[in-house]
Write a protein that holds these residues in place. Structure first.
Motif, PDB file in Angstrom:
ATOM      1  N   UNK A  34       0.816  -1.205   0.000  1.00 24.78           N
ATOM      2  CA  UNK A  34       0.000   0.000   0.000  1.00 24.78           C
ATOM      3  C   UNK A  34       0.848   1.252   0.000  1.00 24.78           C
ATOM      4  N   UNK A  35       0.261   2.408  -0.344  1.00 23.77           N
ATOM      5  CA  UNK A  35       1.001   3.676  -0.347  1.00 23.77           C
ATOM      6  C   UNK A  35       1.423   4.079   1.056  1.00 23.77           C
ATOM      7  N   UNK A  36       2.599   4.674   1.135  1.00 27.38           N
ATOM      8  CA  UNK A  36       3.123   5.135   2.427  1.00 27.38           C
ATOM      9  C   UNK A  36       2.825   6.624   2.576  1.00 27.38           C
ATOM     10  N   UNK A  37       1.757   6.902   3.321  1.00 24.31           N
ATOM     11  CA  UNK A  37       1.357   8.289   3.495  1.00 24.31           C
ATOM     12  C   UNK A  37       1.723   8.822   4.872  1.00 24.31           C
ATOM     13  N   UNK A  38       2.634   8.121   5.541  1.00 24.19           N
ATOM     14  CA  UNK A  38       3.019   8.546   6.883  1.00 24.19           C
ATOM     15  C   UNK A  38       3.687   9.909   6.827  1.00 24.19           C
ATOM     16  N   UNK A  39       3.440  10.703   7.844  1.00 21.99           N
ATOM     17  CA  UNK A  39       3.957  12.072   7.870  1.00 21.99           C
ATOM     18  C   UNK A  39       4.290  12.441   9.310  1.00 21.99           C
ATOM     19  N   UNK A  40       5.189  11.675   9.882  1.00 22.44           N
ATOM     20  CA  UNK A  40       5.554  11.904  11.269  1.00 22.44           C
ATOM     21  C   UNK A  40       6.387  13.172  11.398  1.00 22.44           C
ATOM     22  N   UNK A  41       6.496  13.744  12.601  1.00 23.14           N
ATOM     23  CA  UNK A  41       7.350  14.922  12.796  1.00 23.14           C
ATOM     24  C   UNK A  41       8.781  14.694  12.338  1.00 23.14           C
ATOM     25  N   UNK A  42       9.306  13.485  12.572  1.00 22.04           N
ATOM     26  CA  UNK A  42      10.679  13.195  12.165  1.00 22.04           C
ATOM     27  C   UNK A  42      10.819  13.225  10.645  1.00 22.04           C
ATOM     28  N   UNK A  43       9.801  12.695   9.941  1.00 20.40           N
ATOM     29  CA  UNK A  43       9.842  12.706   8.480  1.00 20.40           C
ATOM     30  C   UNK A  43       9.703  14.121   7.936  1.00 20.40           C
ATOM     31  N   UNK A  44       8.841  14.923   8.559  1.00 16.91           N
ATOM     32  CA  UNK A  44       8.701  16.317   8.148  1.00 16.91           C
ATOM     33  C   UNK A  44      10.010  17.071   8.350  1.00 16.91           C
ATOM     34  N   UNK A  45      10.674  16.794   9.462  1.00 18.36           N
ATOM     35  CA  UNK A  45      11.959  17.424   9.759  1.00 18.36           C
ATOM     36  C   UNK A  45      12.978  17.092   8.680  1.00 18.36           C
ATOM     37  N   UNK A  46      13.053  15.815   8.322  1.00 14.15           N
ATOM     38  CA  UNK A  46      14.028  15.374   7.320  1.00 14.15           C
ATOM     39  C   UNK A  46      13.738  15.991   5.960  1.00 14.15           C
ATOM     40  N   UNK A  47      12.463  15.983   5.559  1.00 13.26           N
ATOM     41  CA  UNK A  47      12.104  16.547   4.261  1.00 13.26           C
ATOM     42  C   UNK A  47      12.424  18.037   4.189  1.00 13.26           C
ATOM     43  N   UNK A  48      12.178  18.751   5.269  1.00 12.48           N
ATOM     44  CA  UNK A  48      12.457  20.183   5.302  1.00 12.48           C
ATOM     45  C   UNK A  48      13.946  20.455   5.139  1.00 12.48           C
ATOM     46  N   UNK A  49      14.770  19.642   5.774  1.00 15.17           N
ATOM     47  CA  UNK A  49      16.222  19.830   5.689  1.00 15.17           C
ATOM     48  C   UNK A  49      16.744  19.500   4.292  1.00 15.17           C
ATOM     49  N   UNK A  50      16.212  18.433   3.693  1.00 15.79           N
ATOM     50  CA  UNK A  50      16.613  18.089   2.328  1.00 15.79           C
ATOM     51  C   UNK A  50      16.197  19.192   1.348  1.00 15.79           C
ATOM     52  N   UNK A  51      15.001  19.740   1.544  1.00 12.71           N
ATOM     53  CA  UNK A  51      14.523  20.800   0.668  1.00 12.71           C
ATOM     54  C   UNK A  51      15.415  22.028   0.774  1.00 12.71           C
ATOM     55  N   UNK A  52      15.816  22.375   1.991  1.00 13.28           N
ATOM     56  CA  UNK A  52      16.695  23.547   2.172  1.00 13.28           C
ATOM     57  C   UNK A  52      18.046  23.327   1.503  1.00 13.28           C
ATOM     58  N   UNK A  53      18.580  22.122   1.592  1.00 15.06           N
ATOM     59  CA  UNK A  53      19.859  21.826   0.948  1.00 15.06           C
ATOM     60  C   UNK A  53      19.736  21.881  -0.570  1.00 15.06           C
ATOM     61  N   UNK A  54      18.612  21.433  -1.104  1.00 13.66           N
ATOM     62  CA  UNK A  54      18.400  21.505  -2.554  1.00 13.66           C
ATOM     63  C   UNK A  54      18.366  22.961  -3.009  1.00 13.66           C
ATOM     64  N   UNK A  55      17.690  23.827  -2.248  1.00 14.10           N
ATOM     65  CA  UNK A  55      17.648  25.248  -2.564  1.00 14.10           C
ATOM     66  C   UNK A  55      19.042  25.866  -2.499  1.00 14.10           C
ATOM     67  N   UNK A  56      19.790  25.474  -1.468  1.00 11.05           N
ATOM     68  CA  UNK A  56      21.131  26.020  -1.294  1.00 11.05           C
ATOM     69  C   UNK A  56      22.061  25.565  -2.406  1.00 11.05           C
ATOM     70  N   UNK A  57      21.905  24.315  -2.835  1.00 11.61           N
ATOM     71  CA  UNK A  57      22.743  23.824  -3.925  1.00 11.61           C
ATOM     72  C   UNK A  57      22.515  24.634  -5.195  1.00 11.61           C
ATOM     73  N   UNK A  58      21.262  24.977  -5.465  1.00 11.12           N
ATOM     74  CA  UNK A  58      20.970  25.780  -6.655  1.00 11.12           C
ATOM     75  C   UNK A  58      21.692  27.131  -6.586  1.00 11.12           C
ATOM     76  N   UNK A  59      21.767  27.708  -5.402  1.00  9.85           N
ATOM     77  CA  UNK A  59      22.435  29.002  -5.238  1.00  9.85           C
ATOM     78  C   UNK A  59      23.951  28.868  -5.310  1.00  9.85           C
ATOM     79  N   UNK A  60      24.454  27.681  -4.989  1.00  6.29           N
ATOM     80  CA  UNK A  60      25.898  27.467  -4.890  1.00  6.29           C
ATOM     81  C   UNK A  60      26.426  26.510  -5.955  1.00  6.29           C
ATOM     82  N   UNK A  61      25.647  26.232  -6.974  1.00  6.79           N
ATOM     83  CA  UNK A  61      26.004  25.151  -7.899  1.00  6.79           C
ATOM     84  C   UNK A  61      27.343  25.371  -8.596  1.00  6.79           C
ATOM     85  N   UNK A  62      27.668  26.625  -8.966  1.00  5.00           N
ATOM     86  CA  UNK A  62      28.934  26.868  -9.671  1.00  5.00           C
ATOM     87  C   UNK A  62      30.135  26.558  -8.785  1.00  5.00           C
ATOM     88  N   UNK A  63      30.247  27.134  -7.575  1.00  4.92           N
ATOM     89  CA  UNK A  63      31.397  26.768  -6.746  1.00  4.92           C
ATOM     90  C   UNK A  63      31.389  25.309  -6.301  1.00  4.92           C
TER      91      UNK A  63
END
Length: 211
Positions: A34-63
């Protein structure tokens, strides 16, 4: 997955969480997942951190592409995330932040820059990054390029030099931008590293608070 050789002939269709199909004359049994729709605080925390790193990579991609070469099939982006996930955190509302004093943009066998300091001229909108010419003809060459950038720790704004950077032998590099006008030095962090002129390798990242 199980293979079934049934005396009853072919078996197809589903029964509860089990699905039967036929492949190459053999009955195949699979369990439905079945689909995994779990959304625990720990998972939200991890997703938020990964999203911030993806944004930062876009800003820093050249260096970052200069400093973290693909390695063992791992891309510059994945190396950046692996190196910096521990340097992020997220609050109870899921807002992620970055510890810029530990941010990693580079890594390799090149000798790191030494005695890195940074001074702000807020009137001119300029940060001067100074470093020792620690060339030794081996792991530190006087022709090694130097990449330096300034991050506003409050806003996350990145101000970088042009591609034609200084070399290790130059001993300093100026970073000028209107975004630096009137900004308190305490809000600014410099990140710098050396890299081979042919782009094959880089040093670890040096972080310096702007004064």
């Amino acid at each position: 997955m199980a293979r079934i050789r049934s005396l009853l002939g072919d078996i197809e269709g589903s029964a509860g969480q089990i699905t039967f199909t036929k492949q190459n004359g053999v009955n195949i049994l699979r369990q439905k997942v079945g689909p995994n729709s779990s959304n625990t605080p720990a998972q939200q925390n991890t997703r938020s951190r990964f999203k911030r790193l993806a944004e930062l990579f876009r800003a820093l991609s050249i260096p970052v592409r200069k400093g973290l070469k693909p390695q063992g099939g791992v891309s510059a982006y994945n190396r950046f995330v692996q190196q910096n996930f521990a340097n992020t955190q997220a609050d109870a509302l899921g807002v992620a932040s970055v510890d810029y004093s530990k941010l990693v943009l580079s890594g390799g066998g090149v000798e790191p820059l030494a005695r890195v300091t940074a001074a702000l001229d807020a009137v001119a909108g300029k940060v001067t990054v100074s470093f020792l010419d620690n060339s030794n003809g081996n792991v530190a060459l006087d022709t090694d390029g130097v990449k330096a950038l300034v991050v506003n720790k409050t806003t996350g704004r990145v101000v970088s030099t042009a591609d034609e950077d200084a070399t290790r032998a130059d001993g300093s590099i100026d970073i000028e931008d209107d975004a630096l006008l009137g900004v308190p030095a305490a809000d600014l962090m410099v990140l710098a590293f050396a890299y081979r002129a042919d782009g094959t390798d880089a040093s670890s990242t040096t972080q310096a608070q702007v004064a």
